[in-house]
Design a protein around this motif. Structure first.
Motif, short mmCIF file in Angstrom:
data_model
loop_
_atom_site.label_atom_id
_atom_site.label_comp_id
_atom_site.label_asym_id
_atom_site.label_seq_id
_atom_site.Cartn_x
_atom_site.Cartn_y
_atom_site.Cartn_z
N PRO A 19 -12.01 -0.16 5.45
CA PRO A 19 -12.02 -0.13 3.98
C PRO A 19 -12.87 0.96 3.34
N PRO A 61 -7.05 0.08 1.76
CA PRO A 61 -7.91 -1.09 2.01
C PRO A 61 -9.10 -1.17 1.06
N LEU A 62 -9.61 -0.01 0.65
CA LEU A 62 -10.75 -0.02 -0.29
C LEU A 62 -10.35 -0.68 -1.61
N VAL A 103 -10.01 -4.55 -1.04
CA VAL A 103 -11.26 -5.33 -0.89
C VAL A 103 -12.12 -5.23 -2.15
N TYR A 138 -4.58 -8.50 4.54
CA TYR A 138 -5.98 -8.51 4.08
C TYR A 138 -6.36 -9.85 3.47
N VAL A 193 -12.58 -8.66 7.12
CA VAL A 193 -13.14 -7.82 6.04
C VAL A 193 -14.64 -8.08 5.91
N GLN A 217 -17.65 -5.43 6.36
CA GLN A 217 -18.56 -5.11 5.25
C GLN A 217 -20.02 -5.40 5.57
#
Ligand code: NAD
Ligand code: DAU
Length: 355
Positions: free
Chosen positions: A195, A200-201, A204, A327, A334, A338
């Motif tokens: 991400p 994906p960024l 999320v 996701y 995720v 993170q």
């Protein structure tokens, strides 16, 4: 037996999983486990004896030589790379080390191994370099899509390092006769995408209530391909590609970044609406542009279709829906990425034993 490098990253992990679903041929997976390498991506293979994971660097000749001698692979697929353009702008050195120097060391070991093979094995051997459309530089809005004969004109430290690696691969074919194949693919998206990359960024950040950063005017164009289609194209090139040739891989899906962000927001509005009922696109924030930002990429994928009969299976609509759903269903993945907990995944799950 084949040897895959970088198989704990986004595309490599998808490739390894798909390979072992479709073939009984075992696979050695050599990965340095940089920040982008995640053993959790390969969790579904934890008890599969056909998957031999080795933690190491493509630039470590002693290691790669030992692996080649021990396992005698019939092919090598080189996914290992530093892959994020923004990181290459902030600090290019790792890109030079892995994408150029690492590729060089790998080629040297492979050349010696290949030279020592018996005739039939020598002829059947393949080294496949996984490369990118970014090596071709940026297109104006009225220019035709990149074909395989488009000149290399890389603009970022990332794409320059990939271009240099590709040139070495080409030279090892031209000079030493090593049977190489090169693929140049457009932007991938799908499961296990780290991400830091756009799609994906956005997913999320949207779910976390954070802002959705769009660089510059958001009108830069990328050509998107679902990652499983990239994997099927690589398998096809490995199987039937002609040594010394390059193959462009793309999905005929050119889209401005802002459209991508809007599409992801609309899917989230449908599948996981915001608690306050407002649309996710309200979180978009225009931020300073990436230095040297390429305006447009587009892939002409007619050669691989004509010569090898490959076509993508997913449209952008089906692929992006699957991706957003993945996701939503894999929030633990995720969270581990993170928090950094993914780096301890093997320790936690296997108590330090190598699975
Ligand atoms: P990624 O950053 O997600 O994964 C790279 C993997 O390589 C990681 O697992 C990392 O640990 C490993 N690695 C890095 N340096 C290494 C080294 N020195 N030795 C061994 N392993 C090392 O990258 P990705 O997006 O999966 O891309 C894979 C390949 O495909 C790259 O070569 C990239 O240039 C190319 N590519 C990517 C895209 C895309 O859209 N992501 C498109 C076209 C081509
Ligand atoms: O074209 C293939 C390449 O695609 C691969 O070779 C690279 O490894 C891969 O990272 C990808 O490069 P891009 O730079 O195109 O991908 P990224 O996801 O970083 O950015 C996609 C576009 O979105 C790009 O125009 C920059 C923009 N962007 C990106 C981010 C992370 C934003 O507007 N906001 C963001 O926060």
């Amino acid at each position: 037996m084949i040897l895959v490098t970088g198989g704990a990253g986004f595309i490599g992990a998808n490739f390894v999983i798909d390979w072992l679903m479709q073939s009984d041929e075992a696979l050695i997976n050599l990965d340095k486990l940089t920040y982008a390498g995640n053993r959790e991506n390969l969790a579904s293979l934890a008890n599969d004896p056909r998957h031999i994971f080795v933690h190491g660097d493509i630039g470590d000749r002693e290691l790669t030589n030992r692996l080649l001698e021990q396992y005698q692979p019939r092919a090598i697929i080189n996914f290992a790379a530093e892959s994020h353009v923004d990181r290459s702008i902030h600090g290019p050195e790792d890109f030079i080390q892995t994408n150029i120097v690492g590729t060089f060391h790998l080629l040297e070991t492979v050349r010696a191994y290949w030279n020592g093979l018996a005739d039939e094995a020598r002829q059947g051997f393949r080294f496949l370099q996984v490369s990118t459309d970014e090596v071709y530089g940026s297109l104006a809005s009225d220019e035709p899509a990149f074909s395989e004969t488009h000149r290399y004109e890389p603009n970022s430290p990332y794409s320059a390092s990939k271009a240099a690696g590709d040139h070495l691969v080409r030279a090892y074919h031209h000079t030493y006769g090593l049977p190489v194949l090169t693929t140049n693919c457009s932007n991938n998206y799908g499961p296990y995408h780290f991400p830091e990359k756009l799609i994906p960024l956005i997913i999320v950040n949207a779910l976390a209530g954070k802002s959705l950063p769009v660089y510059g005017d958001g009108q830069q164009i990328r050509d998107w391909l679902y990652v499983k289609d990239h994997c099927s194209a690589i398998r096809r090139v490995l199987e039937a590609g002609r040594p010394g040739e390059t193959y462009n891989i793309g999905g005929w899906n050119e889209k401005p970044n802002l459209d991508i962000v809007h599409t992801v927001c609309a899917l989230l509005d449908e599948l996981r609406p915001r608690a306050d009922g407002k649309p996710y696109r309200e979180q978009i924030s225009y931020v300073t542009d990436r230095p040297g930002h390429d305006r447009r990429y587009a892939i002409d994928a007619r050669k691989i279709e004509r010569e090898l009969g490959w076509k993508p299976a997913e449209t952008f609509d089906t692929g992006i829906r699957k991706t957003v759903q993945w996701y939503l269903e894999n929030q633990d993945w995720v969270r581990h990425v993170q928090s950094g907990a993914y780096r301890d995944w093997v320790e936690k799950n296997y108590g330090g034993r190598q699975p």
